[in-house]
Design a protein around this motif. Sequence first.
Motif, PDB file in Angstrom:
ATOM      1  N   UNK A   1       1.034  -1.505  -0.555  1.00 53.76           N
ATOM      2  CA  UNK A   1      -0.102   0.066  -0.108  1.00 53.76           C
ATOM      3  C   UNK A   1       1.246   1.111  -0.049  1.00 53.76           C
ATOM      4  N   UNK A   2       0.286   2.391  -0.502  1.00 58.34           N
ATOM      5  CA  UNK A   2       1.650   3.382  -0.662  1.00 58.34           C
ATOM      6  C   UNK A   2       0.216   4.475  -0.812  1.00 58.34           C
ATOM      7  N   UNK A   3       0.417   5.366   0.948  1.00 60.05           N
ATOM      8  CA  UNK A   3      -0.687   6.689   1.088  1.00 60.05           C
ATOM      9  C   UNK A   3      -0.485   7.205   0.464  1.00 60.05           C
ATOM     10  N   UNK A   4      -1.219   8.010  -0.782  1.00 60.38           N
ATOM     11  CA  UNK A   4      -1.536   9.005  -1.691  1.00 60.38           C
ATOM     12  C   UNK A   4      -2.920  10.144  -1.254  1.00 60.38           C
ATOM     13  N   UNK A   5      -2.411  10.851  -1.947  1.00 55.05           N
ATOM     14  CA  UNK A   5      -3.791  12.291  -2.196  1.00 55.05           C
ATOM     15  C   UNK A   5      -3.519  12.720  -1.049  1.00 55.05           C
ATOM     16  N   UNK A   6      -2.884  13.977  -0.970  1.00 52.40           N
ATOM     17  CA  UNK A   6      -2.257  14.757   0.120  1.00 52.40           C
ATOM     18  C   UNK A   6      -2.870  15.608   0.284  1.00 52.40           C
ATOM     19  N   UNK A   7      -3.903  15.947  -1.268  1.00 56.27           N
ATOM     20  CA  UNK A   7      -4.815  17.014  -1.568  1.00 56.27           C
ATOM     21  C   UNK A   7      -6.360  17.030  -0.676  1.00 56.27           C
ATOM     22  N   UNK A   8      -6.460  15.602  -0.287  1.00 54.59           N
ATOM     23  CA  UNK A   8      -7.998  15.208   0.238  1.00 54.59           C
ATOM     24  C   UNK A   8      -8.382  16.099   1.479  1.00 54.59           C
ATOM     25  N   UNK A   9      -7.567  15.996   2.629  1.00 54.40           N
ATOM     26  CA  UNK A   9      -6.571  16.709   3.683  1.00 54.40           C
ATOM     27  C   UNK A   9      -7.361  18.005   3.704  1.00 54.40           C
ATOM     28  N   UNK A  10      -6.112  18.129   2.992  1.00 55.21           N
ATOM     29  CA  UNK A  10      -6.614  20.657   2.724  1.00 55.21           C
ATOM     30  C   UNK A  10      -7.931  20.447   2.459  1.00 55.21           C
TER      31      UNK A  10
ATOM     32  N   UNK B   1     -14.112   5.174  -0.771  1.00 56.21           N
ATOM     33  CA  UNK B   1     -11.786   5.141  -1.506  1.00 56.21           C
ATOM     34  C   UNK B   1     -11.411   3.602  -1.061  1.00 56.21           C
ATOM     35  N   UNK B   2     -11.981   2.537  -0.090  1.00 52.02           N
ATOM     36  CA  UNK B   2     -11.610   1.404   0.027  1.00 52.02           C
ATOM     37  C   UNK B   2     -12.050   0.894  -1.457  1.00 52.02           C
TER      38      UNK B   2
END
Lengths: 343, 137
Positions: free
Chosen positions: B6-15, B56-57
């Motif tokens: 698993x690779x964490x991604x999408x850092x723009x969703x939390x902002x 998302x899953x």
Amino acid sequence: MRELLLGGGTGLVLGMAVQRMGLTCRERLRQTAALRDRQTLRVLLMSLGLSTLLASLLMWLAVIDVDELQVVPLHSGTVLGGLIFGAVVGWTGQTPGSAAAGVGGDRFFEGVCGAAGCLAGAALLPAVQGVFTPLRSLLPESGLTWFRVTLDKPYLFAGGFLGQGCVGFLLLTLSLCIRRERPVSAPTEKPAPPPPVSDHPEDVREDTVIATLPGEEPVVVDMAEEPAESENDPVLGESSVAEPESTPIVEEPSAAEPELPSAENAGEAEESLSFAEKNAPQDEPPQAAEPSASLEDPLPSGPETPSPTPGAGSIPPQKKQQFKPSAKKASGKKKKAKKAASP
Amino acid sequence: MAHDTFRPASPWLLPLALAAAMTAAGRLDLLAAYTLAGNRFQGALLVMLPVGAFLSSLPGRLRRHGRPRLRSTWQGCAVCFAGGVFLMLAAGLAEMGDGLALTGLAQGNVSAWAFAAIVWAAALCAARLKARWRRHA
């Protein structure tokens, strides 16, 4: 209705963010807290930096109403509560937000139990307020912001929204400094270098044996790599002489096709020479093994081996020496039989 | 581990979520949501949070043909329940949870920064202690 729709949409996006960052996995959150999971740490810091930048921009554009911002005061309860909160996060690997998001993740039952625990804890809060109030008053309260982002709250630095944006930019830069974890490829095994081959006579060393066969080119065998094999060879070693069952037979070279010399055979030939020298009769002077002696009589490990015809520069024929300890046993049996037969 | 790929991604969703929360309600308050304090925005946020995580899953679940990547255990359930209780008690003592801490970090609250720093330090020690305890156990 508008609040419900906005809240639902925000929850949807927040749930997707938590799942995409992998924070629904308790082990990953624990590893991130322990600063072991660089990838998740990098993404988390990047998110925080972008959040700060975006919030500063929206506050400056007056999209976010600064009057609605809540500045929580700093007191002793923040320190104590932070310690307990952090210890639980590090041990269990979950937060209230990730516990709720875990209900939609892989571990459904653990997510449900986490959310149920949070609901139970929230239900206990009114009962423990009497204990919390004196704990919060150990340190003086102060509701401060780093930069002037509100109209009436105290602040430390007079940077305003630009200063707050610079903090976000610093967090973003810090996240980019964390290297990505790249897959480690298995080290490729280097092939063993081939043994040196040379035709020059200058390259011949003392421990080099040059074997020549009739009608074939000389083959250089470097004996330096295999010093101990010939010594422990049960066929050629002296210890094998004492063993009754071993039969190291050394036969005369015959006209049969010789075996191609190998390193073992070269070692065996050397040992055979020394052994022949020891056991040769007095009238026959022992012939020293010359470096150019041909290996026409490679001593085998088996009972029967053909040996080549003697040629120029070849090893002289050796005497047959057969050890038949079984013959002694047979003669002993004969003696016993004779004794038994005699009156 | 099963999630090593698993690779964490999408850092723009939390902002985006934080900006939406700060625009609509001024803050992201999961503590108030869990206490069912009558705040509709926070309550709807809490209800839709697992739905967003499930959506998302979905691509991963379809790739694995419905097989779960990780399974729940009864020990994990017990730990999660107990952890949830203590988390809310600690958040109540600090008057700050993870949602308030995130919005406080974004707007520059000194208390939020101090809370985040203390939480991270305590979590680091606890996680490493647990790893050492697991290794020796």
